[in-house]
Scaffold this active site. Structure first.
Site, PDB file in Angstrom:
ATOM      1  N   HIS A  65       0.841  -1.211   0.000  1.00  0.00           N
ATOM      2  CA  HIS A  65       0.000   0.000   0.000  1.00  0.00           C
ATOM      3  C   HIS A  65       0.873   1.256   0.000  1.00  0.00           C
ATOM      4  O   HIS A  65       1.213   1.809   1.040  1.00  0.00           O
ATOM      5  CB  HIS A  65      -0.902  -0.023   1.247  1.00  0.00           C
ATOM      6  N   LEU A  68       2.446   6.558  -4.858  1.00  0.00           N
ATOM      7  CA  LEU A  68       3.622   7.136  -5.521  1.00  0.00           C
ATOM      8  C   LEU A  68       3.289   8.457  -6.213  1.00  0.00           C
ATOM      9  O   LEU A  68       4.178   9.164  -6.653  1.00  0.00           O
ATOM     10  CB  LEU A  68       4.214   6.147  -6.525  1.00  0.00           C
ATOM     11  N   ASN A  99      -4.998   5.864  -7.049  1.00  0.00           N
ATOM     12  CA  ASN A  99      -5.633   7.200  -7.016  1.00  0.00           C
ATOM     13  C   ASN A  99      -4.698   8.304  -7.495  1.00  0.00           C
ATOM     14  O   ASN A  99      -4.399   9.249  -6.782  1.00  0.00           O
ATOM     15  CB  ASN A  99      -6.176   7.514  -5.620  1.00  0.00           C
ATOM     16  N   HIS A 239      -5.451  -0.958   5.661  1.00  0.00           N
ATOM     17  CA  HIS A 239      -5.275  -0.165   6.900  1.00  0.00           C
ATOM     18  C   HIS A 239      -6.380  -0.330   7.940  1.00  0.00           C
ATOM     19  O   HIS A 239      -7.072   0.625   8.269  1.00  0.00           O
ATOM     20  CB  HIS A 239      -5.073   1.314   6.576  1.00  0.00           C
ATOM     21  N   ASP A 312       0.828   2.591   3.721  1.00  0.00           N
ATOM     22  CA  ASP A 312      -0.065   3.680   3.295  1.00  0.00           C
ATOM     23  C   ASP A 312       0.737   4.988   3.160  1.00  0.00           C
ATOM     24  O   ASP A 312       0.270   6.074   3.503  1.00  0.00           O
ATOM     25  CB  ASP A 312      -1.250   3.867   4.246  1.00  0.00           C
ATOM     26  N   HIS A 316       2.553  14.352   0.837  1.00  0.00           N
ATOM     27  CA  HIS A 316       1.839  15.599   0.548  1.00  0.00           C
ATOM     28  C   HIS A 316       2.834  16.752   0.619  1.00  0.00           C
ATOM     29  O   HIS A 316       3.717  16.742   1.465  1.00  0.00           O
ATOM     30  CB  HIS A 316       0.725  15.850   1.564  1.00  0.00           C
TER      31      HIS A 316
HETATM   32 ZN   LIG Z   1      -7.012   4.104   2.165  1.00  0.00          ZN
END
Ligand SMILES: [Zn+2]
Lengths: 437, 331
Positions: A65, A68, A99, A239, A312, A316
């Site tokens: 998870h 990138l 995503n 998660h 995860d 940012h």
């Molecule tokens: Zn998620």
């Protein structure tokens, strides 16, 4: 091809051994100083020697998870910077979430991400395909085409969003059976989490932040394990963050339902008490939970109810965290600190030994994601995907040294144990003595 | 006490009493022909309002002007400010103009805390209401009003609200006024009961230092003050309650219910009132309703807070209440 002799490494935390890498594979392993070359046709002549000196040697870590961000958000991460971060954290394979912009919902996008990973060569990148077109939850993406593409997608997820429509989820679970795929669910009932900013409980009540109730995760997991049972599919839970979710997965496994689950390092260590600082570096989805949840997650990872640790890793840019809580983006980087957090929460607490860590961070994630050549035993004939960790190291986290393009770590200044010193991807060093090659 | 006022929970009992006592001094200024003190002359205060609230803004502005501060009003509403980073940018821009204090109103819970604790600016920060978190000057003016009415204007000096029973009714879940009041009233020794339908009480409320009740009628006879909170009818659409009519029948205060309160008990409202919803006109216009007094007291409280934060006197609990006679410039 070049040879590397790793001397005196505690393989999976056991007795010190010597490990000889020849080209892309492990040629031989034996107790320290006892490799018997006679008759093997092997020799360590000309090998580059790495003195492991009691460090722990593990199979290269596998992250099921990772975000990138490429294509679309190259200001926060690229395949290059993300895989450099992965190599720095001891990873040899990462699964890249779908995503992106555009969304990885076609063969074209997943192949692009896959090829970028191959090109850069720091870490294998296995793209995850979106379950639904544009992550919109309405229409199935071309799952078969993504599987048949050069990227060979086997894991599908709308992560960031929940596949909340029960019929779409059912169909996805059924459809991917045809090629051994798995749907990884981001379990979040959308109506129960409208405006959600943090875990709903004592702290959210005081801080006046919108609550993200545990039941919004647990109700989706309960539904999805029942769906998986009904249609005879396997399902993976991303998660997992609450004590209640642990109970549901434990129950599902006891019924023989083919469910696997992951926990992030931050959910093993941090609690919602940190939100009292209103510092968005602690803002993540699902949110940090309570002490009770943290303990339940650790125990579940130890007893195998939770199968794996997944980061995860969610980079940012600075400005998306340097603001008030409600305006901030959710997520934290994790590739470069994951093993240290697992050492602190699971190994140093006696809950898991290093063989257990290898299982939860390499063998099992590779198995769930069908990552060929990864998560293999450290023995002769296997691909030389390996990493060395100095478990005696203690130091505080300095994000300035991160290989990731982003710095949004919740651990800045925090003392964590352990430091990855070397990573090898199929015999090629990607990270040596704490430096990327 | 710090150099900021972010949360009512940060105030010690002595801090709070000192503010209330100082506010009594300030109230006397309002009775004079010239309602001005020179205390903050040359100091600049910005009222940084990211959320519309004319009432709170003019209350702060009146307080600042009575203390002779230079006042800048900045309304972010309607300007280009809408993204998150602009809180920081806006605050830094204003500070570059030499601002000594920022009075901030923001729709995001925690925004004033971030402003005070992120190293973005050096100015003192006063929270004028943040999201559904805190509104400390409202709690202070409410406590001031209660002390005056229930203990006495002069006899109240130096006193807390020990043993008084305060009931707060309405949308507790979304109310920064309720959170601030629970914190401050607890600090001042009062016993607080929150009354609301269960849908309008936050999960996790069990840790608050107060009682919870779903039954207004049972709570009224033992209340020294009943504070009615505004309930927005939009909440109805999110299924917090079935209809406005049912809400006001179960949780609204009308004349009949008011009659069940002890004779000395007062009715409070932070405003703006929704007559016919949480309070009837009969109650709102009665002599027991302190809504208008609360507005006047708000100016005194905000003067006291700004005076203590910026006037050189820090909130140091041991010190005696400040007297201001020698500092006026009446001529
Ligand atoms: Zn998620």
């Amino acid at each position: 091809m070049s040879k590397i002799l790793i001397r005196g490494a505690k393989v999976l935390g056991g007795e010190p051994q010597d490990v000889l890498i020849d080209g892309r594979t492990i040629a031989a392993t034996a107790r320290q100083g006892e490799i018997d070359w006679s008759g093997s046709g092997l020799s360590a002549d000309g090998a580059e020697v790495v003195e492991a000196d009691g460090k722990v040697l593990l199979p290269g870590l596998v992250d099921l998870h990772t975000h990138l961000r490429e294509p679309g958000r190259e200001d926060s991460e690229t395949v290059l910077t993300g895989t450099r971060a992965a190599a720095s954290g001891g990873y040899t394979a990462v699964f890249a979430m779908a995503n992106t912009f555009p969304v990885a919902d076609t063969a074209g996008v997943v192949e692009q991400v896959y090829r970028l990973g191959q090109q850069h060569g720091y870490c294998d990148v296995q793209p995850i395909g979106a379950v639904t077109v544009g992550l919109e939850g309405r229409k199935l993406a071309e799952l078969g085409a993504m599987h048949e593409s050069a990227a060979g997608v086997t894991v599908f997820s709308d992560d960031g969003k929940c596949v909340d429509d029960a019929v779409i989820m059912r169909r996805a679970l059924e459809y991917v059976k045809a090629f051994g795929g798995v749907v990884a669910q981001h379990a979040q009932e959308p109506r129960l989490t409208e405006g959600a900013q943090m875990n709903e409980g004592v702290v959210s009540a005081e801080l006046g932040l919108g609550g993200w109730p545990a039941v919004a995760e647990e109700s989706i997991i309960a539904r999805d394990v029942l769906l998986a049972e009904h249609v005879g599919s396997r399902v993976h839970i991303c998660h997992l963050s609450t004590a209640g979710s642990v109970e549901i997965v434990r129950w599902a496994k006891s019924r023989g339902i083919d469910v696997t689950a992951e926990v992030t390092p931050h959910h093993l260590l941090l609690t919602d008490e940190l939100v009292r600082t209103y510092n968005p570096v602690y803002k993540v989805n699902p949110p940090l939970r309570t002490e009770r949840d943290v303990h339940a997650l650790r125990e579940a990872l130890a007893d195998g109810t939770i199968d794996i640790v997944a980061t995860d890793h969610a980079p940012h840019p600075h400005e998306d965290k340097d603001c008030e809580w409600a305006a901030a983006a959710m997520g934290m980087v994790g590739l470069e600190t994951a093993l240290s957090v697992v050492q602190q929460t699971m190994v140093d607490t006696g809950l898991l030994d290093w063989a257990g860590v290898a299982d939860r961070m390499s063998f099992k994630p590779a198995e769930i994601g069908r990552a060929a050549g990864h998560g293999r035993p450290v023995s002769a004939g296997e691909p030389a995907n390996l990493m060395l960790v100095d478990t005696a190291y203690r130091g505080s986290v300095d994000p300035a040294g991160f290989a990731s393009r982003s710095r949004n770590t919740p651990y800045e200044g925090r003392e964590l144990p352990g430091r990855v010193t070397h990573t090898w991807l199929r015999g090629k060093a990607t990270f040596v003595d704490g430096k990327l090659t | 006490m710090q150099r900021h006022l972010i949360s009512a929970a940060d105030l010690t009992r002595d801090d709070a009493i000192r503010i209330l006592d100082t506010a009594e001094e300030m109230a006397r200024v309002a009775d004079r022909p010239i309602k001005k003190l020179p205390t903050l002359r040359g100091r600049t205060i910005v009222n940084l309002f990211f959320e519309d609230s004319t009432r709170t803004r003019i209350s702060f502005e009146a307080a600042e002007k009575r203390l002779s501060a230079d006042v800048i009003n900045f309304s972010a509403k309607g300007s280009s400010v809408s993204k998150g980073e602009s809180l920081k940018d806006t605050a830094q821009t204003l500070e570059a103009m030499g601002v000594d204090a920022v009075v901030i109103r923001h729709g995001a819970s925690g925004a004033p805390y971030r402003l005070a604790n992120s190293g973005w600016i050096d100015a003192a920060v006063v929270n004028a209401g943040d999201g559904t978190h805190q509104h400390p000057t409202q709690a202070l003016l409410d406590a001031f009003t209660m002390r005056r009415r229930l203990v006495g204007r002069d006899t109240g000096l130096g006193q807390d609200l020990g043993g008084r029973h305060i009931t707060i009714v309405g949308d507790i879940l979304h109310s920064r006024v309720a959170r601030s009041n629970v914190d401050l009233l607890h600090t001042l020794g009062a016993e607080v009961t929150l009354v609301a339908p269960p849908t309008l009480l936050p999960v996790g409320i069990e840790s608050w230092p107060c009682e919870i009740s779903y039954d207004l009628d049972a709570t009224l006879p033992k209340s020294d003050a009943v504070m009615m909170l505004r309930v927005q009818s939009e909440r109805m659409n999110a299924a917090f309650f079935p209809t406005e009519r049912e809400y006001s029948r179960r949780y609204g205060l009308d004349g009949e219910r008011m009659a069940r309160m002890p004779e000395h008990a007062i009715v409070m409202h932070p405003g703006p009132m929704v007559r016919g919803m949480e309070i009837t006109a009969e109650v709102a216009d009665s002599g027991r309703c302190t809504a208008i007094e609360q507005v006047a007291n708000g100016v005194s409280i905000r003067m006291a807070v700004l005076y203590l934060l910026l006037g050189g006197a820090v909130f140091e609990s041991k010190n005696a209440p400040v007297t201001l006679q020698t500092r006026t410039e009446e001529k």
